[in-house]
Design a protein around this motif. Structure first.
Motif, PDB file in Angstrom:
ATOM      1  N   SER A   1       1.203  -1.097   0.066  1.00  0.00           N
ATOM      2  CA  SER A   1      -0.191  -0.120  -0.140  1.00  0.00           C
ATOM      3  C   SER A   1       0.934   1.233  -0.060  1.00  0.00           C
ATOM      4  O   SER A   1       1.962   0.920   0.388  1.00  0.00           O
ATOM      5  CB  SER A   1      -1.002   0.028   1.058  1.00  0.00           C
ATOM      6  OG  SER A   1      -1.280   1.106   1.709  1.00  0.00           O
TER       7      SER A   1
ATOM      8  N   LEU B   1       0.283   4.260   1.522  1.00  0.00           N
ATOM      9  CA  LEU B   1       0.359   4.875   2.420  1.00  0.00           C
ATOM     10  C   LEU B   1       0.720   3.712   3.448  1.00  0.00           C
ATOM     11  O   LEU B   1       1.074   2.855   3.535  1.00  0.00           O
ATOM     12  CB  LEU B   1      -1.692   5.316   2.732  1.00  0.00           C
ATOM     13  CG  LEU B   1      -2.269   6.178   1.626  1.00  0.00           C
ATOM     14  CD1 LEU B   1      -3.500   6.371   3.150  1.00  0.00           C
ATOM     15  CD2 LEU B   1      -1.581   7.329   2.043  1.00  0.00           C
ATOM     16  N   THR B   2       1.329   4.809   4.501  1.00  0.00           N
ATOM     17  CA  THR B   2       2.162   4.079   5.406  1.00  0.00           C
ATOM     18  C   THR B   2       1.730   4.813   6.864  1.00  0.00           C
ATOM     19  O   THR B   2       0.247   5.212   7.231  1.00  0.00           O
ATOM     20  CB  THR B   2       3.777   5.115   5.737  1.00  0.00           C
ATOM     21  OG1 THR B   2       3.471   6.234   5.488  1.00  0.00           O
ATOM     22  CG2 THR B   2       4.354   5.201   4.199  1.00  0.00           C
TER      23      THR B   2
ATOM     24  N   TYR C   1      -9.232   5.967  -2.276  1.00  0.00           N
ATOM     25  CA  TYR C   1      -8.895   3.910  -2.763  1.00  0.00           C
ATOM     26  C   TYR C   1     -10.474   4.065  -2.986  1.00  0.00           C
ATOM     27  O   TYR C   1     -11.138   4.261  -3.829  1.00  0.00           O
ATOM     28  CB  TYR C   1      -9.110   3.246  -1.102  1.00  0.00           C
ATOM     29  CG  TYR C   1     -10.274   3.753  -0.611  1.00  0.00           C
ATOM     30  CD1 TYR C   1     -11.993   3.256  -0.467  1.00  0.00           C
ATOM     31  CD2 TYR C   1     -10.419   4.321   0.891  1.00  0.00           C
ATOM     32  CE1 TYR C   1     -12.302   3.056   0.147  1.00  0.00           C
ATOM     33  CE2 TYR C   1     -11.227   4.972   1.401  1.00  0.00           C
ATOM     34  CZ  TYR C   1     -12.604   3.995   1.423  1.00  0.00           C
ATOM     35  OH  TYR C   1     -13.509   4.383   1.805  1.00  0.00           O
TER      36      TYR C   1
ATOM     37  N   ASN D   1      -7.439   3.022   6.607  1.00  0.00           N
ATOM     38  CA  ASN D   1      -6.501   2.568   7.642  1.00  0.00           C
ATOM     39  C   ASN D   1      -6.866   0.715   7.047  1.00  0.00           C
ATOM     40  O   ASN D   1      -5.945  -0.186   7.058  1.00  0.00           O
ATOM     41  CB  ASN D   1      -6.578   2.293   8.862  1.00  0.00           C
ATOM     42  CG  ASN D   1      -4.640   1.679   9.782  1.00  0.00           C
ATOM     43  OD1 ASN D   1      -4.087   1.991   8.980  1.00  0.00           O
ATOM     44  ND2 ASN D   1      -5.199   0.215  10.370  1.00  0.00           N
TER      45      ASN D   1
ATOM     46  N   ARG E   1      -5.403   0.016   3.840  1.00  0.00           N
ATOM     47  CA  ARG E   1      -4.761  -0.341   3.771  1.00  0.00           C
ATOM     48  C   ARG E   1      -4.375  -1.278   3.751  1.00  0.00           C
ATOM     49  O   ARG E   1      -2.485  -1.880   2.942  1.00  0.00           O
ATOM     50  CB  ARG E   1      -4.011   1.305   4.587  1.00  0.00           C
ATOM     51  CG  ARG E   1      -2.297   1.536   4.607  1.00  0.00           C
ATOM     52  CD  ARG E   1      -1.645   1.849   5.153  1.00  0.00           C
ATOM     53  NE  ARG E   1      -1.617   1.586   6.573  1.00  0.00           N
ATOM     54  CZ  ARG E   1      -1.029   1.031   7.849  1.00  0.00           C
ATOM     55  NH1 ARG E   1       0.455   0.540   7.098  1.00  0.00           N
ATOM     56  NH2 ARG E   1      -0.952   1.041   9.243  1.00  0.00           N
ATOM     57  N   ASN E   2      -4.635  -1.541   4.959  1.00  0.00           N
ATOM     58  CA  ASN E   2      -3.888  -3.431   5.049  1.00  0.00           C
ATOM     59  C   ASN E   2      -4.357  -4.151   4.495  1.00  0.00           C
ATOM     60  O   ASN E   2      -3.812  -5.598   3.771  1.00  0.00           O
ATOM     61  CB  ASN E   2      -4.446  -3.666   6.618  1.00  0.00           C
ATOM     62  CG  ASN E   2      -3.966  -2.803   7.422  1.00  0.00           C
ATOM     63  OD1 ASN E   2      -2.175  -3.177   7.473  1.00  0.00           O
ATOM     64  ND2 ASN E   2      -4.504  -2.151   8.773  1.00  0.00           N
TER      65      ASN E   2
ATOM     66  N   ASN F   1      -1.967  -4.407   1.214  1.00  0.00           N
ATOM     67  CA  ASN F   1      -1.041  -5.608   1.794  1.00  0.00           C
ATOM     68  C   ASN F   1      -1.007  -6.932   1.740  1.00  0.00           C
ATOM     69  O   ASN F   1      -0.281  -7.537   1.423  1.00  0.00           O
ATOM     70  CB  ASN F   1      -0.699  -4.793   2.978  1.00  0.00           C
ATOM     71  CG  ASN F   1       0.287  -3.818   2.878  1.00  0.00           C
ATOM     72  OD1 ASN F   1      -0.081  -3.146   2.147  1.00  0.00           O
ATOM     73  ND2 ASN F   1       0.161  -2.715   4.282  1.00  0.00           N
TER      74      ASN F   1
ATOM     75  N   ALA G   1      -5.575  -0.397  -3.615  1.00  0.00           N
ATOM     76  CA  ALA G   1      -4.232   0.287  -2.400  1.00  0.00           C
ATOM     77  C   ALA G   1      -4.599   1.722  -1.610  1.00  0.00           C
ATOM     78  O   ALA G   1      -5.406   2.456  -3.358  1.00  0.00           O
ATOM     79  CB  ALA G   1      -3.176   0.023  -2.557  1.00  0.00           C
TER      80      ALA G   1
END
Length: 471
Positions: free
Chosen positions: A9, A11-12, A24, A450, A453-454, A457, A464
């Motif tokens: 992703s 985004l961190t 997204y 979030n 984002r996960n 991954n 993403a």
């Protein structure tokens, strides 16, 4: 999961903490191909909650858990430990336990007790509670070359946390404790394992499983959806990522209401007299959320604030007196509160989104929880489950079972019915050619960002979140 095998992703976690503006794609909600990919990339790789430990209290107790195309048997062994394996015979692939499709009002799971073995209904192959094969008809026909490794059941990792049973189909998955991380550490202070079901209901609902869980990941929607609640409290919120998981809290615009308790469910109401408004807030929430998200003890203690405190009492004094009274009332009936340090209480917030499909709104003596799963191969449907947990005096917890309930206020309470009134129309609206993509609130809806984002991954980068192309 092998993060090096794809672009993660974009985004961190630092981006989350900085509340960057993000969007997204809608593929994760609408695409049948994405739903099919989840079957390989997501569900076999994540720790997911099956049931409460109290549902399998005795040796020989067992149940099935189904997600996507997977069916898993979980059982309690004679030594008290748990065992899990795939619900499939290694001979020809028949399910050991026949599990019909989840149907409205009919099948949620299959369970039983006093199990000594599992016998395949096709050819009679038999397996003990460790999953080892104990009987094959005519093994000589294979020239006696079948090995135990070829004929045993396929193991599934199983572990417990907070009174929950979790499974993970990936033999290389990290331990459950590591998966839960800081979220698990914080919530452990609330001793969820000592709570029991108050009620539990499920429905098959017309939206994607992610659309459903997102409806409960943030309080930002209260002002637009649950407008009746605005008379009793302010619902400004914040949210924060904790790696895989995330928490939402009530924020405060007015400094006079700022206190450690104001982040969660035990908080002061708005109004000139906090003795009255705090009671009205807690009562309204309790009664309209299907008698959950609080307890009768807390409501009754709040109802006495006006007679037990002077008119000059501050919001902080009201909260302190209310909680002290409720704690004493519960202790008198045999319900002992856990001692949650103030700093943990503040950090614990209002509700946790536990990746990928679990949500827990918690207090010292209660929890209101949600779980969602895909339904068949339809991206427009999901299995939606909600349940209330509570502390009860020893032996006084109610007998409960999963009950199918159509998603209407009569069954779920007005607040949940209002949430249902959004979910299917979010699903429909995202299909519009006029929809340019989500614009989630980076402060109040960070839990939603979030989640994606996960997901990305695990889903090889698909779906993403990306930063909005603005300065």
């Amino acid at each position: 999961m092998n993060p090096g095998a794809f672009e993660p992703s974009r985004l961190t976690a630092a981006d989350m903490d900085a509340e960057v503006l993000a969007t997204y794609p809608t593929e994760a909600f609408l695409s049948k191909d994405y739903l099919a990919a989840e079957k390989k990339l997501l569900w076999p790789k994540v720790w997911q909650m099956v049931e409460r430990e109290s549902d399998l209290p005795n040796p020989g107790d067992w149940m099935t858990y189904d997600v996507a195309d997977e069916s898993i048997i979980v059982l309690r062994k004679d030594d008290g430990s748990l065992k899990a394996f795939h619900n499939v015979c290694p001979h020809r692939g028949r399910q050991l336990v026949s599990v019909p499709d989840m149907l409205p009002g009919k099948v949620h799971d299959v369970r039983g007790s006093n199990r000594r073995n599992f016998i395949c209904g096709f050819h009679g192959w038999t397996f003990d509670l460790d999953g080892q094969n104990t009987y094959i008809l005519d093994p000589q026909d294979w020239q006696n070359k079948l090995t135990p490794e070829m004929t045993c059941l396929s193991d599934v990792q199983v572990d417990t946390w907070g009174g929950y049973i979790y499974v993970n189909m990936d033999p290389d998955a990290v331990p459950l404790k590591e998966w839960m991380g800081r979220a698990g550490e914080i919530l452990s202070h609330f001793e969820l394992e000592k709570m029991r079901y108050k009620w539990r209901q499920w429905a098959i609902y017309d939206c994607n499983w992610k659309t459903a869980i997102e409806a409960f990941l943030e309080p930002y929607h209260v002002a637009g959806t649950h407008t009746q609640l605005l008379a009793y409290g302010d619902y400004y919120a914040l949210s924060k990522q904790y790696g895989l998981h995330s928490v939402s809290s009530y924020d405060t615009r007015d400094s006079k209401f700022q206190m450690s308790e104001s982040a969660g469910t035990t908080r002061a109401g708005k109004g000139d007299d906090p003795r009255v408004s705090t009671y009205e807030l807690i009562r309204e929430n309790y009664e309209t959320v299907n008698y959950s998200a609080s307890t009768e003890t807390l409501v009754n203690a709040a109802s006495r604030l006006q007679t037990e405190l002077p008119e000059t009492a501050t919001p902080q004094e009201c909260i302190a007196h209310w909680l002290k009274s409720a704690k004493a009332d519960d202790a008198a009936r045999g319900v002992i509160w856990p001692e949650v340090p103030p700093e943990i209480k503040k950090e614990s917030g209002l509700a946790w989104g536990l990746f990928p499909n679990q949500n827990i709104l918690h207090g010292e003596t209660f929890a209101l929880c949600y779980r969602v799963r895909p339904y068949k191969d339809d991206p427009d449907k999901c299995v939606f489950e909600s349940y209330a947990l509570e502390r009860f005096p020893e032996g006084e917890e109610p007998e409960t079972a999963w009950t199918y309930a159509d998603p209407i206020g009569e069954n779920w309470g007005s607040v949940l019915a209002q949430d249902f009134s959004n979910m299917q129309f979010v699903q429909k609206g995202m299909k519009s050619s006029g929809f340019r993509g989500p614009l989630p609130n980076p402060h109040q809806e960070q839990k939603v960002i979030n989640l994606h984002r996960n997901l990305a991954n695990f889903m090889e980068g698909r779906g993403a979140p990306t930063k909005l192309p603005i300065d």
